[in-house]
Design a protein around this motif. Structure first.
Motif, PDB file in Angstrom:
ATOM      1  N   GLN A 110       0.836  -1.200   0.000  1.00 30.89           N
ATOM      2  CA  GLN A 110       0.000   0.000   0.000  1.00 30.89           C
ATOM      3  C   GLN A 110       0.874   1.255   0.000  1.00 30.89           C
ATOM      4  OE1 GLN A 110      -2.584  -0.529   3.385  1.00 30.89           O
ATOM      5  NE2 GLN A 110      -3.363  -2.468   2.581  1.00 30.89           N
ATOM      6  N   LEU A 111       1.925   1.251   0.796  1.00 26.68           N
ATOM      7  CA  LEU A 111       2.852   2.394   0.825  1.00 26.68           C
ATOM      8  C   LEU A 111       3.603   2.537  -0.497  1.00 26.68           C
ATOM      9  CD1 LEU A 111       4.256   2.136   4.449  1.00 26.68           C
ATOM     10  CD2 LEU A 111       2.750   3.906   3.517  1.00 26.68           C
ATOM     11  N   ARG A 112       3.991   1.418  -1.085  1.00 27.71           N
ATOM     12  CA  ARG A 112       4.664   1.478  -2.388  1.00 27.71           C
ATOM     13  C   ARG A 112       3.742   2.092  -3.436  1.00 27.71           C
ATOM     14  NH1 ARG A 112       6.109  -3.793  -5.076  1.00 27.71           N
ATOM     15  NH2 ARG A 112       5.874  -3.053  -7.168  1.00 27.71           N
ATOM     16  N   PHE A 113       2.461   1.710  -3.407  1.00 30.26           N
ATOM     17  CA  PHE A 113       1.496   2.302  -4.319  1.00 30.26           C
ATOM     18  C   PHE A 113       1.439   3.820  -4.106  1.00 30.26           C
ATOM     19  CE2 PHE A 113      -2.667   4.136  -4.984  1.00 30.26           C
ATOM     20  CZ  PHE A 113      -2.846   3.875  -6.329  1.00 30.26           C
ATOM     21  N   LEU A 114       1.292   4.231  -2.850  1.00 30.27           N
ATOM     22  CA  LEU A 114       1.196   5.668  -2.554  1.00 30.27           C
ATOM     23  C   LEU A 114       2.442   6.419  -3.005  1.00 30.27           C
ATOM     24  CD1 LEU A 114      -0.477   5.607   0.962  1.00 30.27           C
ATOM     25  CD2 LEU A 114      -1.504   6.308  -1.205  1.00 30.27           C
ATOM     26  N   GLY A 115       3.592   5.811  -2.848  1.00 31.95           N
ATOM     27  CA  GLY A 115       4.839   6.449  -3.266  1.00 31.95           C
ATOM     28  C   GLY A 115       4.936   6.644  -4.771  1.00 31.95           C
ATOM     29  N   ASN A 116       4.282   5.779  -5.523  1.00 30.97           N
ATOM     30  CA  ASN A 116       4.314   5.862  -6.984  1.00 30.97           C
ATOM     31  C   ASN A 116       3.088   6.560  -7.570  1.00 30.97           C
ATOM     32  OD1 ASN A 116       6.749   4.267  -7.995  1.00 30.97           O
ATOM     33  ND2 ASN A 116       5.874   2.914  -6.452  1.00 30.97           N
ATOM     34  N   ARG A 117       2.099   6.802  -6.761  1.00 28.48           N
ATOM     35  CA  ARG A 117       0.818   7.338  -7.225  1.00 28.48           C
ATOM     36  C   ARG A 117       0.924   8.765  -7.766  1.00 28.48           C
ATOM     37  NH1 ARG A 117      -3.199   9.716  -8.201  1.00 28.48           N
ATOM     38  NH2 ARG A 117      -5.333   9.560  -7.544  1.00 28.48           N
ATOM     39  N   ARG A 118       1.841   9.550  -7.241  1.00 32.87           N
ATOM     40  CA  ARG A 118       1.952  10.964  -7.624  1.00 32.87           C
ATOM     41  C   ARG A 118       2.040  11.160  -9.145  1.00 32.87           C
ATOM     42  NH1 ARG A 118       5.148  14.634  -3.823  1.00 32.87           N
ATOM     43  NH2 ARG A 118       4.260  12.921  -2.699  1.00 32.87           N
ATOM     44  N   ARG A 119       2.746  10.259  -9.827  1.00 31.26           N
ATOM     45  CA  ARG A 119       2.880  10.384 -11.295  1.00 31.26           C
ATOM     46  C   ARG A 119       1.531  10.329 -11.998  1.00 31.26           C
ATOM     47  NH1 ARG A 119       5.992   5.530 -13.250  1.00 31.26           N
ATOM     48  NH2 ARG A 119       5.042   4.550 -11.473  1.00 31.26           N
ATOM     49  N   PHE A 120       0.536   9.746 -11.326  1.00 28.95           N
ATOM     50  CA  PHE A 120      -0.779   9.537 -11.934  1.00 28.95           C
ATOM     51  C   PHE A 120      -1.850  10.402 -11.279  1.00 28.95           C
ATOM     52  CE2 PHE A 120       1.820   5.801 -12.399  1.00 28.95           C
ATOM     53  CZ  PHE A 120       1.708   5.534 -13.750  1.00 28.95           C
ATOM     54  N   ALA A 121      -1.432  11.488 -10.647  1.00 28.27           N
ATOM     55  CA  ALA A 121      -2.343  12.334  -9.878  1.00 28.27           C
ATOM     56  C   ALA A 121      -3.540  12.816 -10.683  1.00 28.27           C
ATOM     57  CB  ALA A 121      -1.586  13.523  -9.307  1.00 28.27           C
ATOM     58  N   ASN A 122      -3.363  13.079 -11.949  1.00 27.75           N
ATOM     59  CA  ASN A 122      -4.465  13.578 -12.779  1.00 27.75           C
ATOM     60  C   ASN A 122      -5.071  12.515 -13.680  1.00 27.75           C
ATOM     61  OD1 ASN A 122      -4.252  16.231 -11.771  1.00 27.75           O
ATOM     62  ND2 ASN A 122      -2.498  16.590 -13.106  1.00 27.75           N
ATOM     63  N   HIS A 123      -4.633  11.282 -13.514  1.00 24.86           N
ATOM     64  CA  HIS A 123      -5.144  10.198 -14.348  1.00 24.86           C
ATOM     65  C   HIS A 123      -6.461   9.670 -13.785  1.00 24.86           C
ATOM     66  CE1 HIS A 123      -4.435   7.220 -17.494  1.00 24.86           C
ATOM     67  NE2 HIS A 123      -5.118   6.421 -16.710  1.00 24.86           N
ATOM     68  N   VAL A 124      -7.449   9.508 -14.661  1.00 22.48           N
ATOM     69  CA  VAL A 124      -8.743   8.964 -14.255  1.00 22.48           C
ATOM     70  C   VAL A 124      -9.022   7.727 -15.094  1.00 22.48           C
ATOM     71  CG1 VAL A 124     -11.221   9.390 -14.086  1.00 22.48           C
ATOM     72  CG2 VAL A 124      -9.604  11.252 -13.652  1.00 22.48           C
ATOM     73  N   LEU A 125      -9.200   6.599 -14.420  1.00 19.92           N
ATOM     74  CA  LEU A 125      -9.582   5.363 -15.112  1.00 19.92           C
ATOM     75  C   LEU A 125     -11.102   5.346 -15.265  1.00 19.92           C
ATOM     76  CD1 LEU A 125      -7.442   2.662 -13.245  1.00 19.92           C
ATOM     77  CD2 LEU A 125      -7.191   3.392 -15.608  1.00 19.92           C
ATOM     78  N   PRO A 126     -11.603   5.226 -16.483  1.00 23.66           N
ATOM     79  CA  PRO A 126     -13.062   5.159 -16.650  1.00 23.66           C
ATOM     80  C   PRO A 126     -13.601   3.820 -16.138  1.00 23.66           C
ATOM     81  CG  PRO A 126     -11.960   4.881 -18.760  1.00 23.66           C
ATOM     82  CD  PRO A 126     -10.891   5.169 -17.748  1.00 23.66           C
ATOM     83  N   LEU A 127     -14.840   3.842 -15.673  1.00 26.43           N
ATOM     84  CA  LEU A 127     -15.502   2.626 -15.227  1.00 26.43           C
ATOM     85  C   LEU A 127     -15.979   1.874 -16.469  1.00 26.43           C
ATOM     86  CD1 LEU A 127     -16.164   1.457 -12.396  1.00 26.43           C
ATOM     87  CD2 LEU A 127     -18.438   2.417 -12.658  1.00 26.43           C
ATOM     88  N   PRO A 128     -15.434   0.683 -16.740  1.00 25.32           N
ATOM     89  CA  PRO A 128     -15.780  -0.039 -17.969  1.00 25.32           C
ATOM     90  C   PRO A 128     -17.251  -0.443 -18.038  1.00 25.32           C
ATOM     91  CG  PRO A 128     -13.874  -1.029 -16.886  1.00 25.32           C
ATOM     92  CD  PRO A 128     -14.467  -0.037 -15.941  1.00 25.32           C
ATOM     93  N   ALA A 129     -17.741  -0.611 -19.248  1.00 22.98           N
ATOM     94  CA  ALA A 129     -19.109  -1.042 -19.470  1.00 22.98           C
ATOM     95  C   ALA A 129     -19.392  -2.385 -18.797  1.00 22.98           C
ATOM     96  CB  ALA A 129     -19.400  -1.122 -20.973  1.00 22.98           C
ATOM     97  N   ALA A 130     -18.395  -3.269 -18.751  1.00 26.88           N
ATOM     98  CA  ALA A 130     -18.569  -4.589 -18.122  1.00 26.88           C
ATOM     99  C   ALA A 130     -18.874  -4.455 -16.632  1.00 26.88           C
ATOM    100  CB  ALA A 130     -17.342  -5.454 -18.339  1.00 26.88           C
ATOM    101  N   VAL A 131     -18.292  -3.449 -15.984  1.00 26.29           N
ATOM    102  CA  VAL A 131     -18.544  -3.213 -14.562  1.00 26.29           C
ATOM    103  C   VAL A 131     -19.977  -2.681 -14.409  1.00 26.29           C
ATOM    104  CG1 VAL A 131     -17.912  -1.849 -12.541  1.00 26.29           C
ATOM    105  CG2 VAL A 131     -16.137  -2.842 -13.990  1.00 26.29           C
ATOM    106  N   ARG A 132     -20.328  -1.710 -15.229  1.00 24.25           N
ATOM    107  CA  ARG A 132     -21.698  -1.156 -15.167  1.00 24.25           C
ATOM    108  C   ARG A 132     -22.729  -2.243 -15.414  1.00 24.25           C
ATOM    109  NH1 ARG A 132     -21.933   4.092 -14.576  1.00 24.25           N
ATOM    110  NH2 ARG A 132     -20.097   5.333 -14.982  1.00 24.25           N
ATOM    111  N   LYS A 133     -22.476  -3.115 -16.357  1.00 23.16           N
ATOM    112  CA  LYS A 133     -23.402  -4.203 -16.679  1.00 23.16           C
ATOM    113  C   LYS A 133     -23.572  -5.139 -15.476  1.00 23.16           C
ATOM    114  CE  LYS A 133     -24.290  -7.926 -19.903  1.00 23.16           C
ATOM    115  NZ  LYS A 133     -23.802  -8.700 -21.045  1.00 23.16           N
ATOM    116  N   ALA A 134     -22.480  -5.469 -14.804  1.00 22.07           N
ATOM    117  CA  ALA A 134     -22.542  -6.364 -13.653  1.00 22.07           C
ATOM    118  C   ALA A 134     -23.344  -5.745 -12.506  1.00 22.07           C
ATOM    119  CB  ALA A 134     -21.139  -6.719 -13.173  1.00 22.07           C
ATOM    120  N   LEU A 135     -23.355  -4.424 -12.428  1.00 22.70           N
ATOM    121  CA  LEU A 135     -24.054  -3.732 -11.354  1.00 22.70           C
ATOM    122  C   LEU A 135     -25.507  -3.386 -11.707  1.00 22.70           C
ATOM    123  CD1 LEU A 135     -21.203  -1.291 -10.325  1.00 22.70           C
ATOM    124  CD2 LEU A 135     -22.026  -3.278  -9.036  1.00 22.70           C
ATOM    125  N   ALA A 136     -25.862  -3.557 -12.952  1.00 22.20           N
ATOM    126  CA  ALA A 136     -27.218  -3.196 -13.407  1.00 22.20           C
ATOM    127  C   ALA A 136     -28.281  -4.088 -12.800  1.00 22.20           C
ATOM    128  CB  ALA A 136     -27.293  -3.266 -14.928  1.00 22.20           C
TER     129      ALA A 136
END
Length: 136
Positions: A110-136
């Motif tokens: 978890q700490l390693r993730f946080l240490g590397n996360r800064r490079r992706f501060a403005n990155h947004v992963l979209p929620l895939p259609a497959a996830v939306r379908k599973a939740l429908a």
């Protein structure tokens, strides 16, 4: 014959929900907390970690706001066949597949993730259609 309708019963503890939060959803998690009236004074995580939230409200957080953590806690709780947003985020930041369970159990990772996360501060992963379908 139609597939049976899933019922989103039960409650989910906020700490269980937030263990899946990586912060790559463009603020969707915080918008969901605000919509549910859940205080989060630090601007990231809920103040009351033991609060119980109806599963249907967590489902709405995923569908209406794109909250990755909500989608993943429901995936884990109800055994949904959908992509892991936690897995996608870990792969993006750490460059490896299959780290989901280890991440949940390993503070060092978890700490390693946080240490590397800064490079992706403005990155947004979209929620895939497959996830939306599973939740429908």
């Amino acid at each position: 014959m139609a597939a049976p309708v899933r019922t989103w019963s039960g409650e989910i503890q906020v700490s269980e929900w937030e263990q899946f939060h990586l912060g790559l959803d463009g603020g969707a998690h915080q918008k969901a907390l605000a919509a549910l009236g859940i205080a989060h004074r630090d601007g990231v995580r809920a103040d009351e970690q033991y609060l119980l939230v109806p599963a249907e409200s967590v489902r709405r957080a995923a569908l209406e706001f794109g909250d990755h953590a909500a989608a993943d806690v429901l995936r884990a709780r109800f055994g949904l066949e959908s992509p892991s947003m936690l897995g996608r985020g870990l792969k993006l930041v750490l460059g490896r597949d299959g780290l989901e369970q280890r991440y949940l159990d390993d503070p060092g990772l978890q700490l390693r993730f946080l240490g590397n996360r800064r490079r992706f501060a403005n990155h947004v992963l979209p929620l895939p259609a497959a996830v939306r379908k599973a939740l429908a």
